[in-house]
Design an enzyme around this catalytic site. Structure first.
Site, short mmCIF file in Angstrom:
data_model
loop_
_atom_site.label_atom_id
_atom_site.label_comp_id
_atom_site.label_asym_id
_atom_site.label_seq_id
_atom_site.Cartn_x
_atom_site.Cartn_y
_atom_site.Cartn_z
N ASP A 25 0.85 -1.18 0.00
CA ASP A 25 0.00 0.00 0.00
C ASP A 25 0.89 1.24 0.00
OD1 ASP A 25 0.99 -0.01 2.63
OD2 ASP A 25 -0.81 -0.99 3.37
N ASP A 84 1.36 4.96 1.67
CA ASP A 84 0.96 5.81 2.78
C ASP A 84 1.50 7.22 2.59
OD1 ASP A 84 -0.32 3.68 4.26
OD2 ASP A 84 1.70 2.91 4.61
N ASP A 140 8.49 3.38 13.38
CA ASP A 140 9.09 2.27 14.11
C ASP A 140 10.55 1.99 13.73
OD1 ASP A 140 8.22 1.32 11.64
OD2 ASP A 140 7.03 -0.34 12.43
#
Ligand code: ATP
Ligand code: MG
Length: 487
Positions: free
Chosen positions: A66, A68, A182
């Site tokens: 995907d 983002d 992260d």
């Protein structure tokens, strides 16, 4: 979060800017819808970047799952720019922009280390997450449902006593946004203004070295959001990255924190681990890192107790088949996944009953319910998948012992195809007689008339394929391999 200069990855507040001529990311490989979103945000006077896994994947030559977007626009401003937009999440407000099947996730820059895009579980567990995990073909594309309840634009951050982030809507700048990501490899930014890459944390070097490194202090980052441990395992499995230093060594002492994560979120992560094309490797990594035991204790226990069992072979072969289906663009289902995962615990339950009851549908269904209930303590299994699993298991004895013309009716059952796939898999590893699997395969290939003849022939021979063949395997073993057994 202010990066602690003594721990983990630290970076200056100015990025290393990699000009378009010096990197390989081309607009040809970016989703046209993501580009549309970026341009419209830019034309609205906002900063707009692609961010995260899509850039990492493009640099590695992997097709992104995907795309983002990170922007300086507030969620409400994003909503005003796009009619096909829905705001989601209370704890972490995000905008979803809908283009048919594709959803572009747009997150406003945040000023703290918050769990972020992709982090929020679907509120309705029966709505499938976007991992292509549809139950059947031709699922309607998601339409933007109404926004969730109106809420003030809160800018507070709430942590629990353990340091876990419960809520975070503190907006900030791109310089601040980077610290809440992260791993370094997920913290590159692609600027739509001039197509350059912004790298604050040595992301490019880590991607080139295939190194997975948390940004900041590893222990703190895992405490804030224990799911990051599962994400580390997933990226290790998916990309073959090596988990670096403390990012690796802190998993052992902190893995128990995963027991506090909401079960819906762990369902979501389960699908990402097992249904996105690298499920077999995910299982291997989760076991090696002793994370399977936290996520699915009963499955882990079974595999430890029965090393090299038929059930283990079935699980591996099933995940490999699933990976091959994903690679060729076919649909995969959570129902089948849970059937594979819970096969061992279900078999264990059934084999605890007297042998004459092993083929009883009641026993099989009790086994399913028992195993699902136990697994649910850690990971949510939405009802429709638990029901599907029951049906698949309940059909196994009927498929294994087809009875004359009555067998033909099974073809019309909605769960037939999935149950047949399970029978094939069981036959493949010697848990069910191969000739029965062949009989059902042929039955589906021939016309109406021949179907009838096949059923009649079966009837005359005295029922089912189970008495034929079998390769001289001992009776007891045969029974243990049916319908869910197979140690
Ligand atoms: P993939 O799409 O292949 O699963 P991804 O890295 O894009 O990988 P997403 O879940 O789509 O993962 O999240 C997008 C980005 O949001 C990540 O790259 C990362 O920067 C950030 N992110 C996601 N989850 C977290 C988290 N739990 N903690 C911090 N940052 C996160
Ligand atoms: Mg992503």
């Amino acid at each position: 979060m202010n990066p602690d200069p003594d721990s983990g990855a630290t970076a200056p507040a100015v990025p290393r800017i990699i000009a378009r001529a010096e990197h390989s990311i081309s607009r040809k490989n970016i989703s046209p819808n993501a580009l549309r979103v970026l341009y419209r945000l830019r034309d609205g006077g906002h900063q707009a970047f692609l961010v995260g896994g899509c850039l990492r994947d493009l640099l590695l030559g992997v097709e992104p799952k995907d795309f983002d977007v990170a922007t300086s626009a507030r969620p409400e401003e994003v909503k005003r720019l796009f009619r096909n937009c829905r705001l989601i999440g209370r704890r972490f407000r995000l905008a979803h922009v809908f283009y048919g099947q594709e959803i572009i996730e747009v997150a406003t820059f945040r000023a703290a280390s918050a769990p972020s895009q992709g982090e929020e579980p679907e509120e309705d567990p029966d709505i499938l997450p976007e991992v292509g995990a549809s139950e059947d073909n031709g699922v309607e594309p998601p339409l933007p449902p109404p926004d969730e309840g109106e809420e003030d634009e809160d800018t507070d951050r709430v942590l629990d006593e353990g340091g876990r982030i419960l809520r975070d809507n503190t907006y900030g700048t791109v310089e601040e946004d980077v610290w809440r990501r992260d791993f370094t490899c997920n913290a590159l930014y692609y600027n739509i203004e001039d197509f350059s890459l912004w790298d604050y944390v040595g992301a490019m070097d880590d991607i080139q070295a295939r190194r997975l490194r948390l940004i900041g202090d590893a222990e703190q980052r895992y405490r804030e959001d224990p799911v990051r441990m599962l994400r580390a395992a997933r990226f290790e499995a998916k990309l073959g990255f090596t988990i670096d230093g403390e990012t690796e060594s802190k998993i052992g002492p902190l893995r128990h924190l995963l027991t506090e994560v909401p079960t819906a979120r762990l369902f979501d992560e389960t699908l990402k681990l097992f249904l996105t094309g690298h499920g077999a490797r995910s299982l291997e990594v989760l076991r090696r890192r002793e994370l399977l035991g936290v996520l699915y204790p009963s499955v882990d226990r079974y595999l430890r107790k029965h090393p090299g069992s038929l059930v283990e072979q079935l699980l591996k072969a099933g995940l490999e088949n699933t990976d091959a289906r994903v690679a060729s663009g076919k649909t995969v289902t959570p129902t089948f996944l849970f059937t594979l995962l819970l096969y061992g615990p279900i078999a264990e339950y059934i084999e605890r009953q007297p042998p004459q009851k092993w083929d009883d549908v009641g026993t099989i269904l009790d086994g399913c319910d028992h195993a699902v209930r136990a697994a649910q303590e850690r990971v949510q299994i939405p009802k429709r998948f638990a029901l599907g699993l029951r049906e698949m298991f309940a059909l196994q004895p009927r498929l294994e012992h087809p009875r004359g013309r009555r067998a033909l009716r099974l073809l019309e059952q909605s769960r037939f195809r999935a149950a047949f796939d399970l029978l094939l898999l069981r036959a493949q590893i010697g848990m069910a007689p191969p000739e029965v699997a062949q009989w059902w395969t042929r039955l589906q290939q021939v016309g109406e008339e021949e179907r009838g003849q096949m059923a009649d022939a079966l009837e005359q021979r005295g029922g089912s394929g189970r008495r034929e063949g079998g390769g001289g395997r001992p009776r007891r073993r045969r029974r243990r391999a049916r319908p869910a057994g197979g140690e």
